[in-house]
Design a protein around this motif. Structure first.
Motif, short mmCIF file in Angstrom:
data_model
loop_
_atom_site.label_atom_id
_atom_site.label_comp_id
_atom_site.label_asym_id
_atom_site.label_seq_id
_atom_site.Cartn_x
_atom_site.Cartn_y
_atom_site.Cartn_z
N ALA A 37 -45.81 -59.42 29.89
CA ALA A 37 -45.10 -58.54 28.95
C ALA A 37 -46.12 -57.75 28.14
N GLY A 38 -45.84 -56.46 27.93
CA GLY A 38 -46.77 -55.59 27.24
C GLY A 38 -46.49 -55.47 25.75
N TYR A 39 -47.56 -55.42 24.97
CA TYR A 39 -47.47 -55.31 23.52
C TYR A 39 -48.54 -54.34 23.01
N HIS A 40 -48.41 -53.99 21.73
CA HIS A 40 -49.40 -53.14 21.08
C HIS A 40 -49.57 -53.62 19.64
N ASP A 41 -50.80 -53.58 19.16
CA ASP A 41 -51.10 -54.07 17.80
C ASP A 41 -50.17 -53.48 16.74
N SER A 42 -49.97 -52.17 16.76
CA SER A 42 -49.16 -51.54 15.71
C SER A 42 -47.84 -50.98 16.19
N PRO A 46 -45.27 -58.49 19.11
CA PRO A 46 -44.19 -59.45 19.36
C PRO A 46 -43.37 -59.64 18.07
N THR A 47 -42.11 -60.00 18.24
CA THR A 47 -41.22 -60.22 17.11
C THR A 47 -41.79 -61.28 16.17
N VAL A 48 -42.26 -62.39 16.76
CA VAL A 48 -42.94 -63.44 16.01
C VAL A 48 -44.42 -63.32 16.36
N ALA A 49 -45.25 -63.09 15.37
CA ALA A 49 -46.68 -62.89 15.62
C ALA A 49 -47.27 -64.01 16.47
N GLY A 50 -47.95 -63.60 17.55
CA GLY A 50 -48.64 -64.57 18.40
C GLY A 50 -47.76 -65.28 19.41
N SER A 57 -44.93 -67.79 25.42
CA SER A 57 -46.35 -68.13 25.51
C SER A 57 -47.08 -67.66 24.25
N THR A 58 -48.18 -68.33 23.96
CA THR A 58 -49.02 -67.92 22.83
C THR A 58 -50.39 -67.42 23.31
#
Length: 130
Positions: A37-42, A46-50, A57-58
């Motif tokens: 799954a793709g994410y971006h810092d800003s 993710p909805t819940v950090a980390g 997964s963390t």
């Protein structure tokens, strides 16, 4: 490649973007190490950090070359090697610019408009010459 297939080059699309924004977009991206799954810092954390929204997964990973220093070096090489081509295709009337800073739907519409013009010209030339 096109010439080997007997196909003309009808258009060259240049994506106009701000370098700083581009570097931020690329350097800020990361994926879940488990499900991808793709994410971006800003822009899309993710909805819940980390914690991955999809699989829980963390563990996350970043491409090693997606860092500001490497990206700026790649941009310098792009401008050095591409500038002559931009001018060449502009002089040939083949260069079409797209606002790469616009939202995805707008960029898609801009590209579709360019391609539809190319497609119409190709069909006209086929009917005249084919």
């Amino acid at each position: 490649m096109l010439a080997r297939k007997g196909l003309p080059l009808d258009a060259v699309i240049e994506f106009k973007v701000d370098d700083d924004v581009l570097v931020d977009r690329i350097a800020g991206r990361y994926t879940c190490a488990r499900c991808g799954a793709g994410y971006h810092d800003s822009n899309h954390p993710p909805t819940v950090a980390g914690v991955c929204d999809k699989c829980g997964s963390t563990e996350f990973k970043r491409r090693p070359d997606d860092n500001p220093e490497t990206l700026r070096t790649r941009l310098q090489a792009y401008y050095k090697d591409t500038s002559p081509l931009i001018g060449y295709y502009y002089a040939k009337g083949k260069l079409k610019a797209v606002d790469g800073m616009a939202d995805v739907d707008s960029v898609t519409r801009q590209i579709e408009a360019i391609l539809s013009q190319v497609d119409v010209r190709s069909r006209k030339s086929e009917s005249v010459f084919g």
